[in-house]
Design an enzyme around this catalytic site. Sequence first.
Site, mmCIF file in Angstrom:
data_model
loop_
_atom_site.group_PDB
_atom_site.id
_atom_site.type_symbol
_atom_site.label_atom_id
_atom_site.label_comp_id
_atom_site.label_asym_id
_atom_site.label_seq_id
_atom_site.Cartn_x
_atom_site.Cartn_y
_atom_site.Cartn_z
ATOM 1 N N LYS A 145 -31.281 -11.914 -0.229
ATOM 2 C CA LYS A 145 -31.399 -12.802 -0.294
ATOM 3 C C LYS A 145 -32.654 -14.353 1.120
ATOM 4 O O LYS A 145 -33.115 -15.165 0.680
ATOM 5 C CB LYS A 145 -30.322 -13.751 -0.124
ATOM 6 C CG LYS A 145 -29.716 -15.114 -1.171
ATOM 7 C CD LYS A 145 -29.060 -15.836 -2.130
ATOM 8 C CE LYS A 145 -27.283 -15.671 -1.503
ATOM 9 N NZ LYS A 145 -26.948 -16.710 -0.102
ATOM 10 N N SER A 189 -26.539 -20.348 13.650
ATOM 11 C CA SER A 189 -27.024 -21.046 12.401
ATOM 12 C C SER A 189 -28.880 -20.510 12.404
ATOM 13 O O SER A 189 -29.688 -21.303 12.555
ATOM 14 C CB SER A 189 -26.591 -22.269 12.146
ATOM 15 O OG SER A 189 -27.461 -22.318 10.804
ATOM 16 N N ASP A 230 -21.426 -13.545 7.074
ATOM 17 C CA ASP A 230 -21.239 -13.226 5.176
ATOM 18 C C ASP A 230 -20.892 -11.830 4.837
ATOM 19 O O ASP A 230 -20.277 -12.246 2.715
ATOM 20 C CB ASP A 230 -23.245 -13.263 4.745
ATOM 21 C CG ASP A 230 -23.559 -14.650 4.376
ATOM 22 O OD1 ASP A 230 -22.728 -15.334 4.975
ATOM 23 O OD2 ASP A 230 -24.568 -15.044 4.613
HETATM 24 C C1 S3P Z 1 -28.707 -17.809 5.742
HETATM 25 C C2 S3P Z 1 -27.979 -18.212 7.229
HETATM 26 C C3 S3P Z 1 -26.212 -18.314 7.350
HETATM 27 C C4 S3P Z 1 -25.738 -17.592 5.844
HETATM 28 C C5 S3P Z 1 -25.825 -17.459 4.603
HETATM 29 C C6 S3P Z 1 -27.845 -17.624 4.664
HETATM 30 C C7 S3P Z 1 -29.890 -17.593 6.051
HETATM 31 O O1 S3P Z 1 -25.880 -19.444 7.568
HETATM 32 O O2 S3P Z 1 -24.386 -17.546 6.011
HETATM 33 O O3 S3P Z 1 -25.273 -17.110 4.133
HETATM 34 O O4 S3P Z 1 -30.596 -16.725 5.289
HETATM 35 O O5 S3P Z 1 -30.302 -18.271 7.096
HETATM 36 P P1 S3P Z 1 -25.688 -20.353 8.721
HETATM 37 O O6 S3P Z 1 -27.400 -20.554 9.583
HETATM 38 O O7 S3P Z 1 -24.970 -21.176 8.576
HETATM 39 O O8 S3P Z 1 -25.292 -19.378 9.658
#
Ligand code: S3P
Length: 426
Positions: free
Chosen positions: A22, A165, A313
């Site tokens: 994803k 993040s 996740d």
């Molecule tokens: C993601 C980053 C993560 C993850 C999310 C997907 C991404 O979130 O939990 O499902 O694709 O950058 P955070 O950036 O809030 O940690």
Amino acid sequence: MADWEIQAKGRLAGEITIPGDKSVSHRAVILGAIAKGVTRAWGWLKADDVLRTISAFRMLGVEIKVGDELVIKGAGKAGLKPANQIIDLGNSGTGMRLISGVLAGQNFQSALTGDETLQRRPMKRIIEPLSKMGARIQSRENGLAPLTIRGGNLHGIDYQMPVASAQVKSAILLASIFAQGKTRLTEPSPSRDHTENMMEYFGATLIRSGLKIEFVCGQELSGRDLQVPGDISSAAFFIIAGLIVPGSEVLIRSVGLNPTRTGILDGLKMMGADIEIQNARLASGEPVGDLLVKSQGLKAAEFKGDLIPRLIDEIPILAVAATRAKGTTVIRDAKELRVKESDRINAMATELKKMGAKVEELEDGMVIEGQATLKGAEVFSHQDHRVAMSLAVAGMAASGQTKVRSVEWVDTSFPGFLEKLNRLVA
Ligand code: S3P
């Protein structure tokens, strides 16, 4: 509202492929849309979250063809056009936060919204750095979506990120593509680096050293063909199902093994699991391999610190594994779970307890007593795809029938999940 009825039917066996990653799929669309030239992606995730990102860029004037192959005619750095409607990102935090970074760099005004769960998720974390770069962003009270963004005339920033993040990091890097000057970022601990990898794959130069990234703003990207690996976050449900359903043997093909994402494999190793990686290779700049999982006894472990962002996740499904392990598992430093698609600490503790597990909520994690005898129960998804799929796997290891309520949220990341799980029933 859709529900699942799950009944354990014995061991799982066979080979599966899982849908595309994803995070990588979102980035293929976003970077493809702002690059020069054409980007073609295979193996991309055709699920609601990514389709929302595609529709956002179509609204911004980018031509995107959707099929087995995704074809994006990049608009280049200066080619996006104002959308004439509010852009609705549905359930997708990644979509909203990353696209905000792109829109912060545009000389026009945009409005972004999302579904009821996305409207509860914190956006201050991107509003603050993007505003420091020069964007003008308005939100509903207290930094919640809907957002309006008037961008343009950005400058790079020196930014110490308060949370690990990847979404915040990516929003700043994407905005920096449209800015002048230099951006310097420091993360508190390593988060997924797919944006950095793909920016490099698209021809940009980033200086990366430990937790620091330096980027000379304004670099133009060039579209490229890319193969999206299978999503390890989706594979995790099958990995743990294979480990905890007695007698199982499952081969999961073409799983992305980027080290910023393989915390789940390291965590399971700490629990004593032996998962074989076969056929390790590189696909479009990302490591990939096949995973052979055989059922086996697990032992409890303590998960905390830098490991947490690398398996953030997967914590809902890891909690399910912990209910079957020998000993008491402790998860800490995972406060971020409270602001995901649901409050995942509360969701998993509440629902696993209904199935007979002993789980204590901590402010930043959970304490899970192992060797629980799970029994079927009526449980609720909390409007969260990963909670729904985790509970389905718990149902596969429980006695009696489990009813998982409100599973339509699974379409955001894994349409056809249950059919795949059922097909493995030997
Ligand atoms: C993601 C980053 C993560 C993850 C999310 C997907 C991404 O979130 O939990 O499902 O694709 O950058 P955070 O950036 O809030 O940690």
